[in-house]
Design an enzyme around this catalytic site. Structure first.
Site, PDB file in Angstrom:
ATOM      1  N   ARG A 119      10.531 -20.641  10.222  1.00 60.55           N
ATOM      2  CA  ARG A 119      11.710 -20.501   9.340  1.00 60.55           C
ATOM      3  C   ARG A 119      11.349 -20.462   7.857  1.00 60.55           C
ATOM      4  NH1 ARG A 119      14.013 -24.310  13.038  1.00 60.55           N
ATOM      5  NH2 ARG A 119      15.284 -23.175  14.542  1.00 60.55           N
ATOM      6  N   LYS A 141      11.044  -8.391  -1.671  1.00 67.49           N
ATOM      7  CA  LYS A 141      11.524  -7.565  -0.550  1.00 67.49           C
ATOM      8  C   LYS A 141      10.395  -7.458   0.468  1.00 67.49           C
ATOM      9  CE  LYS A 141      15.028  -4.540  -2.565  1.00 67.49           C
ATOM     10  NZ  LYS A 141      15.382  -3.128  -2.861  1.00 67.49           N
ATOM     11  N   GLU A 183       5.444   4.992  -9.822  1.00 71.12           N
ATOM     12  CA  GLU A 183       6.274   3.787  -9.950  1.00 71.12           C
ATOM     13  C   GLU A 183       6.118   3.160 -11.340  1.00 71.12           C
ATOM     14  OE1 GLU A 183       8.469   2.987  -7.736  1.00 71.12           O
ATOM     15  OE2 GLU A 183       7.786   3.610  -5.752  1.00 71.12           O
ATOM     16  N   GLU A 235      19.942  -7.406  -5.155  1.00 69.33           N
ATOM     17  CA  GLU A 235      20.496  -6.060  -5.315  1.00 69.33           C
ATOM     18  C   GLU A 235      21.988  -6.028  -5.023  1.00 69.33           C
ATOM     19  OE1 GLU A 235      17.633  -3.163  -3.943  1.00 69.33           O
ATOM     20  OE2 GLU A 235      19.188  -1.653  -3.752  1.00 69.33           O
ATOM     21  N   HIS A 247      14.360   7.539  -5.631  1.00 71.42           N
ATOM     22  CA  HIS A 247      14.150   7.155  -4.241  1.00 71.42           C
ATOM     23  C   HIS A 247      15.120   7.847  -3.280  1.00 71.42           C
ATOM     24  CE1 HIS A 247      11.476   4.283  -6.029  1.00 71.42           C
ATOM     25  NE2 HIS A 247      11.164   3.740  -4.868  1.00 71.42           N
ATOM     26  N   HIS A 265       4.630   7.830  -0.255  1.00 68.38           N
ATOM     27  CA  HIS A 265       5.876   7.313  -0.838  1.00 68.38           C
ATOM     28  C   HIS A 265       5.925   7.566  -2.352  1.00 68.38           C
ATOM     29  CE1 HIS A 265       9.272   4.642  -1.560  1.00 68.38           C
ATOM     30  NE2 HIS A 265       8.535   3.983  -2.445  1.00 68.38           N
TER      31      HIS A 265
HETATM   32  P1  NAD Z   1      -0.617   1.144   1.855  1.00 69.17           P
HETATM   33  O1  NAD Z   1      -0.472  -0.301   1.915  1.00 69.17           O
HETATM   34  O2  NAD Z   1      -0.514   1.906   3.131  1.00 69.17           O
HETATM   35  O3  NAD Z   1      -1.981   1.499   1.139  1.00 69.17           O
HETATM   36  C1  NAD Z   1      -2.363   2.856   1.026  1.00 69.17           C
HETATM   37  C2  NAD Z   1      -3.756   3.118   1.605  1.00 69.17           C
HETATM   38  O4  NAD Z   1      -4.715   2.606   0.673  1.00 69.17           O
HETATM   39  C3  NAD Z   1      -4.019   2.407   2.919  1.00 69.17           C
HETATM   40  O5  NAD Z   1      -4.782   3.255   3.729  1.00 69.17           O
HETATM   41  C4  NAD Z   1      -4.867   1.200   2.515  1.00 69.17           C
HETATM   42  O6  NAD Z   1      -5.744   0.790   3.538  1.00 69.17           O
HETATM   43  C5  NAD Z   1      -5.630   1.751   1.346  1.00 69.17           C
HETATM   44  N1  NAD Z   1      -6.059   0.776   0.345  1.00 69.17           N
HETATM   45  C6  NAD Z   1      -5.361  -0.274  -0.124  1.00 69.17           C
HETATM   46  N2  NAD Z   1      -6.016  -0.845  -1.138  1.00 69.17           N
HETATM   47  C7  NAD Z   1      -7.152  -0.157  -1.297  1.00 69.17           C
HETATM   48  C8  NAD Z   1      -8.238  -0.254  -2.212  1.00 69.17           C
HETATM   49  N3  NAD Z   1      -8.250  -1.156  -3.190  1.00 69.17           N
HETATM   50  N4  NAD Z   1      -9.251   0.628  -2.082  1.00 69.17           N
HETATM   51  C9  NAD Z   1      -9.242   1.594  -1.124  1.00 69.17           C
HETATM   52  N5  NAD Z   1      -8.218   1.749  -0.261  1.00 69.17           N
HETATM   53  C10 NAD Z   1      -7.195   0.884  -0.356  1.00 69.17           C
HETATM   54  O7  NAD Z   1       0.465   1.828   0.878  1.00 69.17           O
HETATM   55  P2  NAD Z   1       1.085   1.433  -0.538  1.00 69.17           P
HETATM   56  O8  NAD Z   1       1.302   2.706  -1.241  1.00 69.17           O
HETATM   57  O9  NAD Z   1       0.345   0.355  -1.211  1.00 69.17           O
HETATM   58  O10 NAD Z   1       2.496   0.820  -0.121  1.00 69.17           O
HETATM   59  C11 NAD Z   1       3.454   1.600   0.548  1.00 69.17           C
HETATM   60  C12 NAD Z   1       4.380   0.663   1.287  1.00 69.17           C
HETATM   61  O11 NAD Z   1       5.004  -0.191   0.338  1.00 69.17           O
HETATM   62  C13 NAD Z   1       5.482   1.362   2.044  1.00 69.17           C
HETATM   63  O12 NAD Z   1       5.610   0.786   3.315  1.00 69.17           O
HETATM   64  C14 NAD Z   1       6.736   1.066   1.217  1.00 69.17           C
HETATM   65  O13 NAD Z   1       7.901   1.007   2.006  1.00 69.17           O
HETATM   66  C15 NAD Z   1       6.394  -0.273   0.641  1.00 69.17           C
HETATM   67  N6  NAD Z   1       7.097  -0.612  -0.592  1.00 69.17           N
HETATM   68  C16 NAD Z   1       7.695  -1.816  -0.650  1.00 69.17           C
HETATM   69  C17 NAD Z   1       8.338  -2.203  -1.811  1.00 69.17           C
HETATM   70  C18 NAD Z   1       8.948  -3.569  -1.909  1.00 69.17           C
HETATM   71  O14 NAD Z   1       9.657  -3.848  -2.885  1.00 69.17           O
HETATM   72  N7  NAD Z   1       8.692  -4.450  -0.959  1.00 69.17           N
HETATM   73  C19 NAD Z   1       8.367  -1.348  -2.930  1.00 69.17           C
HETATM   74  C20 NAD Z   1       7.722  -0.112  -2.830  1.00 69.17           C
HETATM   75  C21 NAD Z   1       7.076   0.250  -1.650  1.00 69.17           C
HETATM   76  N1  GLY Z   2      11.159  -1.261  -4.945  1.00 70.69           N
HETATM   77  C1  GLY Z   2      12.553  -1.516  -5.109  1.00 70.69           C
HETATM   78  C2  GLY Z   2      12.879  -2.956  -5.245  1.00 70.69           C
HETATM   79  O1  GLY Z   2      12.001  -3.792  -5.227  1.00 70.69           O
HETATM   80  O2  GLY Z   2      14.021  -3.289  -5.366  1.00 70.69           O
END
Ligand code: NAD
Ligand code: GLY
Length: 375
Positions: A119, A141, A183, A235, A247, A265
């Site tokens: 929890r 998030k 971003e 939000e 987005h 993304h």
């Molecule tokens: P990811 O976590 O898939 O990383 C991208 C790729 O880079 C992966 O293959 C990973 O293994 C590799 N990688 C990571 N760090 C590395 C490094 N230092 N060196 C070499 N390779 C590396 O993708 P991302 O773009 O970091 O995140 C995308 C995700 O984030 C999506 O699922 C999206 O929905 C989410 N997201 C969440 C929020 C939030 O507020 N929680 C906001 C934006 C995006």
């Molecule tokens: N990435 C959008 C949010 O964190 O609200």
């Protein structure tokens, strides 16, 4: 070292931005727990590059790494269940801390697992992608994807801290750097024209890995996000929704390309922001010159700014609007769009007729082809 506070009453925390943070993990973690055991959740790619440095830095602790497959597919019920089983097998208590070492995928999954484990268990975000440093690791998030769509199951669960070690970016592929940059520039476009100008002037050296430029951009982005999250954590007040600039258009492009590595993304957000500005200009809300300026800036960096550049076909308008209709941001009042009055002044627009969006997309999809063939 730069520390950016996130002010959320008893859930407040600090985002530390700098170099060599992994080596300091032990002394930093000691400020949060007296327990020796610590789980590190990461993916295979990150583990190969940065796990040894984190383990070495956790002096005085007994780290247990849990290494998951890399990629969006890891944000699934199946991986969540396996992760929870492995964390439960470690017999962690609520005083233990789980570390998320990776990009947004690892951060979102680990944060959600921590939110529901017993929890609510403490976790720390150690983002290793540019996108995770400036967006996903901040603000609480967390979640996974389901058959019905992306991020539809999750929780708000704030981390104890965020440690953004810029040294991790030295191994990040250029394509992922550009996706993360989308971003960053977003924060300038939303509310900070001076930061947008800084981005225009400094993006090339930032993308080339200049540590000073990266530190400034990550810190400025985190300050902007922290202020928005502090004002509207869940939000509910049309404030955090501003972070969705680009987005709604971008999500439709991701859906059209099957949420695959064909379009990352951040790449979709880049195109989506340019579209949001072009749509705003078409509706007479924003100067056409601002839309053109943003489009030109993205393209000058080798980033996509038009849907056709992502291989979206000219007849996709109706399909894109259908994808938007499934967007989780849709409310009883319809789908809100984040539009702009100018660079540095975005706002939430409600009641935008979808017919107007379709007409815009029909022109935007073919406009891009014309421009590409003219180039
Ligand atoms: P990811 O976590 O898939 O990383 C991208 C790729 O880079 C992966 O293959 C990973 O293994 C590799 N990688 C990571 N760090 C590395 C490094 N230092 N060196 C070499 N390779 C590396 O993708 P991302 O773009 O970091 O995140 C995308 C995700 O984030 C999506 O699922 C999206 O929905 C989410 N997201 C969440 C929020 C939030 O507020 N929680 C906001 C934006 C995006
Ligand atoms: N990435 C959008 C949010 O964190 O609200």
């Amino acid at each position: 070292m730069i520390d950016v506070p996130v002010a959320l009453n008893d859930r407040s925390y600090s985002i530390s931005i700098g170099r060599g943070l992994l080596a300091q993990a032990g002394e930093r973690l000691a400020a949060f727990t007296r327990r020796k055991r610590v789980a590190i959740i990461t993916d295979e790619s990150v583990a190969a590059r940065h796990l040894p440095a984190l383990v070495a830095g956790l002096q005085g602790f007994e780290p247990t790494p849990i290494v998951l497959p890399a990629g969006e597919g890891t944000k699934s019920f199946a991986q969540l269940e396996q992760l929870l089983d492995r964390l439960l097998a470690l017999d962690l208590t609520r005083s233990d801390v789980v570390l998320a070492l990776g990009g947004g995928v690892i951060g979102d999954l680990t944060g959600f697992a921590a939110a529901i484990l017993k929890r609510g268990t403490n976790f720390i975000q150690i983002p290793t992608t540019l996108l995770a440093m400036v967006d996903s690791s901040v603000g609480g998030k967390t979640g996974i994807n389901t058959k019905a769509g992306k991020n539809l199951v999750g929780a708000f669960h704030q981390p104890l801290a965020v440690w953004a070690d810029l040294d991790c970016l030295t191994t990040l592929p250029a394509r992922e750097m550009r996706a993360g940059y989308a971003e960053i520039v977003k924060y300038g476009l939303i509310s900070d024209p001076a930061f947008y100008e800084w981005c225009e002037a400094n993006a090339p050296r930032l993308l080339a890995g200049d540590a000073q430029a990266l530190a400034h951009a990550v810190a400025q982005s985190c300050r902007a996000k922290a202020a928005i999250v502090a004002a509207d954590e869940r939000e509910t007040d049309d404030v955090r929704a501003l972070l969705n600039l680009g987005h709604t258009f971008g999500h439709a492009l991701e859906a059209e390309t099957g949420f695959s590595t064909k379009l990352l993304h951040g790449e979709a957000v880049g195109i989506g922001m340019a579209q949001a500005f072009r749509f705003s200009a078409l509706r007479g809300l924003c100067p056409q010159a601002d839309a053109e300026r943003l489009t030109a800036h993205l393209q000058s960096l080798g980033m996509m700014a038009w849907p056709a550049e992502a291989g979206i076909s000219a007849d996709a308008a109706a399909r894109l609007v259908a994808h938007m209709a499934h967007d989780k941001k849709k409310t009883a009042d319809g789908l809100p769009f984040i539009l702009a009055r100018e660079i540095g002044d975005a706002f939430v627009a409600k009641g935008v007729p979808l017919e107007a969006v379709t007409a815009f997309l029909q022109a935007d999809l073919s406009g891009s082809s014309e421009r590409r063939s003219a180039a």
